[in-house]
Design a protein around this motif. Structure first.
Motif, PDB file in Angstrom:
ATOM      1  N   HIS A  64       0.827  -1.213   0.000  1.00  0.00           N
ATOM      2  CA  HIS A  64       0.000   0.000   0.000  1.00  0.00           C
ATOM      3  C   HIS A  64       0.864   1.266   0.000  1.00  0.00           C
ATOM      4  N   GLU A  66       3.543   1.632  -1.779  1.00  0.00           N
ATOM      5  CA  GLU A  66       3.815   1.860  -3.205  1.00  0.00           C
ATOM      6  C   GLU A  66       2.576   2.417  -3.912  1.00  0.00           C
ATOM      7  N   GLU A  67       1.401   1.892  -3.559  1.00  0.00           N
ATOM      8  CA  GLU A  67       0.152   2.428  -4.125  1.00  0.00           C
ATOM      9  C   GLU A  67      -0.047   3.887  -3.719  1.00  0.00           C
ATOM     10  N   THR A  68       0.257   4.188  -2.471  1.00  0.00           N
ATOM     11  CA  THR A  68       0.066   5.550  -1.968  1.00  0.00           C
ATOM     12  C   THR A  68       0.976   6.533  -2.709  1.00  0.00           C
ATOM     13  N   GLN A  70       1.778   6.216  -5.730  1.00  0.00           N
ATOM     14  CA  GLN A  70       1.067   6.395  -7.004  1.00  0.00           C
ATOM     15  C   GLN A  70      -0.128   7.333  -6.834  1.00  0.00           C
ATOM     16  N   HIS A  71      -0.783   7.267  -5.672  1.00  0.00           N
ATOM     17  CA  HIS A  71      -1.916   8.160  -5.410  1.00  0.00           C
ATOM     18  C   HIS A  71      -1.451   9.614  -5.405  1.00  0.00           C
ATOM     19  N   THR A 155      -8.197   5.551  -8.014  1.00  0.00           N
ATOM     20  CA  THR A 155      -7.686   5.556  -6.643  1.00  0.00           C
ATOM     21  C   THR A 155      -8.737   5.026  -5.677  1.00  0.00           C
ATOM     22  N   GLU A 158      -8.666   1.327  -5.586  1.00  0.00           N
ATOM     23  CA  GLU A 158      -7.502   0.809  -4.864  1.00  0.00           C
ATOM     24  C   GLU A 158      -7.671   0.948  -3.345  1.00  0.00           C
ATOM     25  N   CYS A 162      -7.674  -2.112  -0.642  1.00  0.00           N
ATOM     26  CA  CYS A 162      -6.802  -2.143   0.535  1.00  0.00           C
ATOM     27  C   CYS A 162      -7.618  -2.410   1.796  1.00  0.00           C
TER      28      CYS A 162
END
Length: 179
Positions: A64, A66-68, A70-71, A155, A158, A162
């Motif tokens: 998460h 890494e996703e954040t 990207q966010h 987003t 995602e 999560c």
């Protein structure tokens, strides 16, 4: 029956001089808040990962993070798509949620109990983000910001994923171990 008398100062809040005047202003202000929030999460998630003991939880937090990141990039794209410079504005709600998460880690022993607390704090963050991105998507739709809408919905998806992953980790015996 007793009645309570309320004064106008108790029910009506005076707007600040820079208050949002229309949906466009509210949309942009809300984007600044969540942009700040996501940037703060990038700083906070590694601390949570370091304090977690469950391998599944550590992995979920790492992914998460890494996703954040990207966010954050995606929000910069949202700002660009609406022709506004990306700026942060402190989000009091997220600041409070992150402070609560820190307190939970300080007030629990390392192990399953702390892991359960980290999941609880993380889900509060996810629920805030889900509410925020859902609202921003609705605003973008009304304002005709099609590119921003697409990015915000990506987003939102995602963040929901999560939240579901955290629930799954908690449900797979972690909460029972904390008992």
């Amino acid at each position: 029956m007793a009645t309570t008398k309320s004064t106008s100062s108790e029910t009506k809040i005076k707007s600040k001089s820079n208050a949002a005047k229309d949906l466009k202003d509210l949309f942009e202000d809300s984007l600044k808040d969540i942009y700040w929030a996501e940037k703060e999460l990038v700083k906070s998630l590694p601390k949570m990962e370091k304090n977690a003991t469950s391998k599944k939880l550590k992995t979920a937090i790492s992914l998460h993070l890494e996703e954040t990141k990207q966010h954050v990039n995606r929000l910069e794209d949202v700002f660009r798509s609406i022709g506004v410079k990306a700026k942060t504005e402190k989000c009091d709600a997220m600041a409070g949620l992150l402070e609560e998460g820190k307190s939970i880690m300080e007030e629990t022993e390392a192990g399953a109990v702390r892991d359960a607390g980290i999941i609880a704090a993380s889900q509060k963050v996810e629920h805030y983000e889900i509410a925020t991105y859902g609202t921003l998507a609705a605003f973008a739709k009304v304002l005709g910001h099609k590119d921003a809408l697409k990015l915000l919905l990506e987003t939102l998806k995602e963040e929901k994923s999560c939240d579901e992953k955290l629930t799954s980790i908690a449900d797979t015996n972690l909460n029972s171990k904390a008992e």
